[in-house]
Enzyme design. Structure first.
Site, PDB file in Angstrom:
ATOM      1  N   CYS A  91       0.866  -1.174   0.000  1.00  0.00           N
ATOM      2  CA  CYS A  91       0.000   0.000   0.000  1.00  0.00           C
ATOM      3  C   CYS A  91       0.909   1.233   0.000  1.00  0.00           C
ATOM      4  CB  CYS A  91      -0.908   0.001   1.225  1.00  0.00           C
ATOM      5  SG  CYS A  91      -2.021   1.411   1.216  1.00  0.00           S
ATOM      6  N   CYS A 235      -3.441   6.793  -4.930  1.00  0.00           N
ATOM      7  CA  CYS A 235      -3.110   5.367  -4.831  1.00  0.00           C
ATOM      8  C   CYS A 235      -1.657   5.104  -5.243  1.00  0.00           C
ATOM      9  CB  CYS A 235      -4.063   4.506  -5.668  1.00  0.00           C
ATOM     10  SG  CYS A 235      -3.888   2.756  -5.311  1.00  0.00           S
TER      11      CYS A 235
HETATM   12  O1  PYC Z   1      -1.902   3.745  -1.992  1.00  0.00           O
HETATM   13  O2  PYC Z   1      -1.345   1.774  -2.767  1.00  0.00           O
HETATM   14  C1  PYC Z   1      -2.144   2.533  -2.243  1.00  0.00           C
HETATM   15  C2  PYC Z   1      -3.471   2.012  -1.867  1.00  0.00           C
HETATM   16  C3  PYC Z   1      -3.952   0.762  -2.079  1.00  0.00           C
HETATM   17  C4  PYC Z   1      -5.242   0.729  -1.565  1.00  0.00           C
HETATM   18  C5  PYC Z   1      -5.508   1.967  -1.033  1.00  0.00           C
HETATM   19  N1  PYC Z   1      -4.415   2.739  -1.225  1.00  0.00           N
END
Ligand code: PYC
Length: 313
Positions: A91, A235
């Site tokens: 993550c 993300c």
């Molecule tokens: O930032 O990799 C990330 C992530 C995965 C799921 C939520 N955030």
């Protein structure tokens, strides 16, 4: 008398996406590679996961981070991430949150730190200004221009790529990527995910829609996570998967900066170097900022009917 179990946590958010780091009170997962310990968390301690991140103590959007001893010899820390429905491989926003949390606790100083995860070690550099750069696991595009038939929508084309989690990345979606449109984006992405899973890619559990930028970056995204919550940040693992696709398409050179905006307009800065050009594997680095929002003790009482959280099943 009720029996109380206490779990010490520190909460933060990275570009709006929350992370809850478990400092103490987590289960004993034993020793060995984190890829094995994450299976133990899933098979033997899933109620703990749910108690930490699900309502009434958390919410669908919260990502948990269980701090564990590393296995890889060169690592300083180990971490297992999890969400409202299960465990995550890696993550990115959570790693930024973890570093800012460890700095808040006085456990790290600016510099580079190695962190073991279930999908391999990563490096996280805490800068003097508080930003964190995550050198993620090698990332790659598995298949380009996959066309899936999505009920109620029609044919949708996208790339299947790995960035520490599996993504289906959809370029130039017709749907407007704005926070006002989140319900439609969630519905569309969920239907795309089901079609992608049914049509040959059962491992894909994140869907990433890309559109034009809104705040001066190169692109804006909307990322739907496995438990149907959308990522408030751009993300980190999704940005890594995007960098791998840009590299494969020769749309971004090694070392060139890519600013990825998320659906709230918060952004990550990404860049990559080739690990293996022939096999299309890149080494992505994603930089972002997090802020600590709470220090707390969760209390699990054995007379509380919801001590293990409200589980969706
Ligand atoms: O930032 O990799 C990330 C992530 C995965 C799921 C939520 N955030």
């Amino acid at each position: 008398m009720a029996n109380l179990h206490r779990i010490q946590v520190v909460d933060s958010h990275t570009g709006g996406e929350p992370t809850r780091v478990v400092i103490s009170g987590g289960p004993d997962l034993g020793t060995g590679p984190l890829s094995e310990r994450v299976q133990r968390l899933s098979s033997q301690f899933d109620p703990f996961r749910s108690a930490v991140v699900n309502e009434p103590r958390g919410s669908d959007v919260l990502v948990g981070a269980l701090l564990v001893a590393p296995h890889a010899p060169d690592c300083d820390f180990g971490v297992i991430f999890f969400n409202n429905v299960g465990v995550l491989g890696m993550c990115g926003h959570g790693t930024v949150g973890l570093m800012v949390t460890l700095a808040h606790l006085g456990r790290v100083r600016p510099g580079t730190h190695r962190i073991d995860t279930p999908v391999g070690p990563v490096s996280a550099t805490l800068h003097e200004d508080g930003q964190v750069s995550v050198a993620n696991v090698p990332s790659y595009r598995h298949k380009s221009s996959v066309v899936v038939q999505v009920p109620g929508i029609g044919a949708v084309s996208g790339d299947v790529a790995w960035g520490g989690n599996w993504f289906f990345l959809v370029r130039s979606p017709v749907w407007e990527l704005s926070i006002q449109n989140v319900e439609t984006l969630t519905d569309v992405s969920w239907r795309i995910r089901q079609a992608v899973n049914a049509q040959g890619f059962p491992e894909v559990d994140h869907v990433e829609l890309f559109g034009p930028p809104g705040c001066g970056g190169h692109s804006r995204n909307f990322v739907l996570c496995p438990g149907k919550a959308y990522d408030r940040s751009p993300c980190g693992t999704g940005t890594s998967a995007k960098l791998a696709c840009l590299a494969a398409d020769e749309k971004l050179a090694p070392g060139q900066v890519w600013i990825q905006e998320g659906i709230l307009g918060s952004s990550f800065q990404g860049e990559y170097q080739w690990e293996d050009r022939v096999r299309g594997r890149v080494l992505p680095v994603v930089t972002g900022t997090a802020h600590v929002t709470a220090e707390a003790t969760l209390i699990l009482s054995d007379v509380d009917p919801f001590q293990w959280g409200i589980r969706p099943d």
